[in-house]
Design an enzyme around this catalytic site. Structure first.
Site, PDB file in Angstrom:
ATOM      1  N   LYS A 166     165.648  68.226  81.713  1.00  0.00           N
ATOM      2  CA  LYS A 166     165.592  66.771  81.737  1.00  0.00           C
ATOM      3  C   LYS A 166     166.424  66.304  82.925  1.00  0.00           C
ATOM      4  O   LYS A 166     167.340  67.006  83.360  1.00  0.00           O
ATOM      5  CB  LYS A 166     166.195  66.201  80.439  1.00  0.00           C
ATOM      6  CG  LYS A 166     165.672  64.838  80.069  1.00  0.00           C
ATOM      7  CD  LYS A 166     164.389  64.905  79.280  1.00  0.00           C
ATOM      8  CE  LYS A 166     163.810  63.525  79.080  1.00  0.00           C
ATOM      9  NZ  LYS A 166     162.596  63.549  78.265  1.00  0.00           N
ATOM     10  N   VAL A 178     150.451  55.344  70.041  1.00  0.00           N
ATOM     11  CA  VAL A 178     150.060  56.521  69.268  1.00  0.00           C
ATOM     12  C   VAL A 178     149.313  56.090  68.006  1.00  0.00           C
ATOM     13  O   VAL A 178     148.241  56.621  67.685  1.00  0.00           O
ATOM     14  CB  VAL A 178     151.291  57.389  68.903  1.00  0.00           C
ATOM     15  CG1 VAL A 178     150.882  58.548  68.014  1.00  0.00           C
ATOM     16  CG2 VAL A 178     151.985  57.901  70.157  1.00  0.00           C
ATOM     17  N   GLY A 212     154.753  51.053  62.613  1.00  0.00           N
ATOM     18  CA  GLY A 212     154.516  50.951  64.053  1.00  0.00           C
ATOM     19  C   GLY A 212     153.036  51.013  64.376  1.00  0.00           C
ATOM     20  O   GLY A 212     152.319  51.882  63.884  1.00  0.00           O
ATOM     21  N   GLY A 249     151.856  50.953  67.720  1.00  0.00           N
ATOM     22  CA  GLY A 249     151.854  51.093  69.178  1.00  0.00           C
ATOM     23  C   GLY A 249     150.761  52.022  69.649  1.00  0.00           C
ATOM     24  O   GLY A 249     149.748  52.234  68.958  1.00  0.00           O
ATOM     25  N   TYR A 307     147.620  53.554  67.393  1.00  0.00           N
ATOM     26  CA  TYR A 307     146.298  53.009  67.692  1.00  0.00           C
ATOM     27  C   TYR A 307     145.230  54.112  67.613  1.00  0.00           C
ATOM     28  O   TYR A 307     144.159  53.921  67.043  1.00  0.00           O
ATOM     29  CB  TYR A 307     146.320  52.390  69.100  1.00  0.00           C
ATOM     30  CG  TYR A 307     145.072  51.635  69.447  1.00  0.00           C
ATOM     31  CD1 TYR A 307     144.851  50.361  68.926  1.00  0.00           C
ATOM     32  CD2 TYR A 307     144.121  52.186  70.296  1.00  0.00           C
ATOM     33  CE1 TYR A 307     143.705  49.658  69.243  1.00  0.00           C
ATOM     34  CE2 TYR A 307     142.968  51.483  70.617  1.00  0.00           C
ATOM     35  CZ  TYR A 307     142.771  50.222  70.091  1.00  0.00           C
ATOM     36  OH  TYR A 307     141.637  49.534  70.392  1.00  0.00           O
TER      37      TYR A 307
HETATM   38  P1  NAD Z   1     154.898  52.190  71.512  1.00  0.00           P
HETATM   39  O1  NAD Z   1     156.098  51.590  72.188  1.00  0.00           O
HETATM   40  O2  NAD Z   1     153.562  52.013  72.094  1.00  0.00           O
HETATM   41  O3  NAD Z   1     154.844  51.734  69.996  1.00  0.00           O
HETATM   42  C1  NAD Z   1     155.938  51.571  69.187  1.00  0.00           C
HETATM   43  C2  NAD Z   1     155.640  50.371  68.312  1.00  0.00           C
HETATM   44  O4  NAD Z   1     156.655  50.265  67.324  1.00  0.00           O
HETATM   45  C3  NAD Z   1     155.620  49.058  69.064  1.00  0.00           C
HETATM   46  O5  NAD Z   1     154.396  48.421  68.825  1.00  0.00           O
HETATM   47  C4  NAD Z   1     156.804  48.286  68.496  1.00  0.00           C
HETATM   48  O6  NAD Z   1     156.564  46.893  68.419  1.00  0.00           O
HETATM   49  C5  NAD Z   1     156.889  48.885  67.114  1.00  0.00           C
HETATM   50  N1  NAD Z   1     158.178  48.717  66.453  1.00  0.00           N
HETATM   51  C6  NAD Z   1     159.413  48.716  66.983  1.00  0.00           C
HETATM   52  N2  NAD Z   1     160.333  48.533  66.019  1.00  0.00           N
HETATM   53  C7  NAD Z   1     159.659  48.425  64.853  1.00  0.00           C
HETATM   54  C8  NAD Z   1     160.039  48.219  63.508  1.00  0.00           C
HETATM   55  N3  NAD Z   1     161.314  48.087  63.163  1.00  0.00           N
HETATM   56  N4  NAD Z   1     159.074  48.179  62.561  1.00  0.00           N
HETATM   57  C9  NAD Z   1     157.782  48.304  62.898  1.00  0.00           C
HETATM   58  N5  NAD Z   1     157.346  48.485  64.155  1.00  0.00           N
HETATM   59  C10 NAD Z   1     158.271  48.544  65.115  1.00  0.00           C
HETATM   60  O7  NAD Z   1     155.263  53.734  71.370  1.00  0.00           O
HETATM   61  P2  NAD Z   1     154.270  54.939  71.097  1.00  0.00           P
HETATM   62  O8  NAD Z   1     153.955  55.553  72.403  1.00  0.00           O
HETATM   63  O9  NAD Z   1     153.196  54.552  70.156  1.00  0.00           O
HETATM   64  O10 NAD Z   1     155.272  55.937  70.367  1.00  0.00           O
HETATM   65  C11 NAD Z   1     155.637  55.741  69.014  1.00  0.00           C
HETATM   66  C12 NAD Z   1     156.766  56.705  68.679  1.00  0.00           C
HETATM   67  O11 NAD Z   1     156.330  58.036  68.928  1.00  0.00           O
HETATM   68  C13 NAD Z   1     158.018  56.519  69.534  1.00  0.00           C
HETATM   69  O12 NAD Z   1     159.131  56.862  68.735  1.00  0.00           O
HETATM   70  C14 NAD Z   1     157.851  57.547  70.633  1.00  0.00           C
HETATM   71  O13 NAD Z   1     159.102  57.958  71.154  1.00  0.00           O
HETATM   72  C15 NAD Z   1     157.195  58.670  69.867  1.00  0.00           C
HETATM   73  N6  NAD Z   1     156.393  59.575  70.701  1.00  0.00           N
HETATM   74  C16 NAD Z   1     155.372  59.094  71.450  1.00  0.00           C
HETATM   75  C17 NAD Z   1     154.608  59.955  72.222  1.00  0.00           C
HETATM   76  C18 NAD Z   1     153.445  59.458  73.041  1.00  0.00           C
HETATM   77  O14 NAD Z   1     152.630  60.285  73.482  1.00  0.00           O
HETATM   78  N7  NAD Z   1     153.315  58.175  73.276  1.00  0.00           N
HETATM   79  C19 NAD Z   1     154.896  61.344  72.223  1.00  0.00           C
HETATM   80  C20 NAD Z   1     155.955  61.812  71.420  1.00  0.00           C
HETATM   81  C21 NAD Z   1     156.689  60.917  70.669  1.00  0.00           C
END
Ligand code: NAD
Length: 353
Positions: A79, A183, A179, A181, A185
């Protein structure tokens, strides 16, 4: 006391990058290169001091070793952090200089995106180094990691369901999804196709209505997600949501499984033990959410360049990994998060023999 910290947690190398001319201060941590190049994104963050930056980069790079190892990748963990405010202190000169430092490591460290560093920044870094992956939109890129992460979470969840209920699908089960977001979706598509009933929330109203328009799901207030009667609680928003305050509430929901995309779901390791005592299966976060990493792994020319089919096939194997973790957890009466760590450590140990 840096050497003491390195010794305690088996860090191979820490590189301090310092160029006052362009104002670059960065740290690259290579936790392990036993399985392959130390790989992990570059974060730009306004740390309160240098020690906070070091602590963060060490923690994150070690996490990458475990994530790559549990996923069966020939990658180690690394990292990088660039110290400074990504909104006001980021300059092309700093990024280029950072790229030079990465290049000097000769491929022992591979960089990618993380908080505060976007694809445009990666393109600038790439002018100075070949050892960079995950530039969305470029030829040979694996694109947005979220669909792959969702695919892995879905298969991990199915492995949990098979273990807990003996069922081959999610048909008729209720998932409490925290959530909506990127993922979630994509995850929703798989959950709905498999017959699950989903109750979901997000703090962002726009995302709630976007999702409710597309899928037939029930949505609720964010704070109420811990009280939804469900079979699976799926933390897919933020970390530390399994904590002493939420755990008693989750127990009341009759959930038998915790499986979601979020990183660092357990506020403390003891929470993993508490879940086990309560007979709730926990899919270790870094194992179930590794789909994005596996996807990006397939960008490497050395393994033939990116093929979505091959990448997603390997992501699907997350189901087998989770099944194996749960099996060992039951046999050895040891919490699943500890089993995952042991499995990852075992892979690294074997490769170093
Ligand atoms: P994102 O930012 O697109 O979505 C996260 C969502 O959580 C947002 O819509 C936000 O409004 C919502 N949120 C925040 N606080 C909240 C709460 N208290 N209650 C309900 N909703 C809340 O992120 P993502 O890319 O969908 O990732 C989701 C999680 O998965 C994160 O923890 C991220 O670190 C982890 N992750 C993502 C990936 C990836 O490929 N995107 C890979 C590994 C891990």
């Amino acid at each position: 006391m840096v050497f003491d910290r390195m010794k305690k947690e088996n860090f191979e190398q820490i590189v301090y990058c310092n160029d006052p001319k362009v104002g670059l201060k960065a740290i690259i941590a290579l936790h392990s290169t036993v399985l392959g190049p130390a790989t992990g994104g570059c974060r730009m963050w306004n740390y309160k001091d240098e020690d906070a930056a070091l602590t963060d980069v060490l923690r994150l790079s070690k996490g990458m070793t475990y994530k790559a190892a549990i996923s069966g990748l020939k990658w180690g963990g690394g990292k990088a952090v660039i110290l400074g405010d990504s909104k006001t202190e980021k300059t092309p000169e700093k990024l280029r200089r950072f790229g030079e430092y990465v290049e000097k490591l000769g491929g022992h460290y591979i960089t990618a995106k993380d908080v505060g560093i976007d694809c445009e920044d990666l393109k600038i870094i790439k002018t100075k180094t070949k050892h960079i992956l995950g530039i969305e939109g470029e030829k040979g890129s694996s694109g947005d990691p979220s669909p792959a992460t969702a695919w892995g979470v879905y298969h991990g969840m199915r492995a949990c369901v098979k273990n807990a209920f003996g069922a081959e699908s999610l048909d008729g089960l209720t998932i409490a999804l925290q959530g909506l977001g990127s993922v979630s979706y994509y995850l929703l598509e798989h959950l709905m196709a498999d017959g699950a009933k989903v109750v979901a929330c997000d703090i962002d109203e726009e995302k709630v209505s976007r999702t409710a328009r597309k899928y037939n799901i029930e949505t609720i207030r964010p704070e109420a997600i811990y009280d939804v009667r469900c079979d699976v609680f799926s933390p897919s928003a933020l970390g530390a949501v399994i904590n002493p305050e939420t755990l008693p509430r989750i127990l009341m929901t009759q959930a038998k499984i915790v499986a979601g995309a979020a990183n660092n779901q357990l506020a403390t390791p003891e929470m993993g033990d508490a879940l086990m005592r309560s007979e709730i299966l926990y899919a270790p976060d870094y194992a179930i959410n590794a789909g994005g990493l596996i996807n990006i792994y397939h960008e490497q020319e050395s393994i033939g360049g990116y093929s979505r089919e091959r990448a997603f096939e390997q992501v699907r194997q997350i189901g087998n990994t989770i099944a194996e973790i749960l099996r060992l957890s039951k046999d050895r009466k040891v919490s699943s998060h500890v089993i995952a760590d042991q499995m990852a450590e075992e892979r690294v140990r074997k490769a170093s023999e």
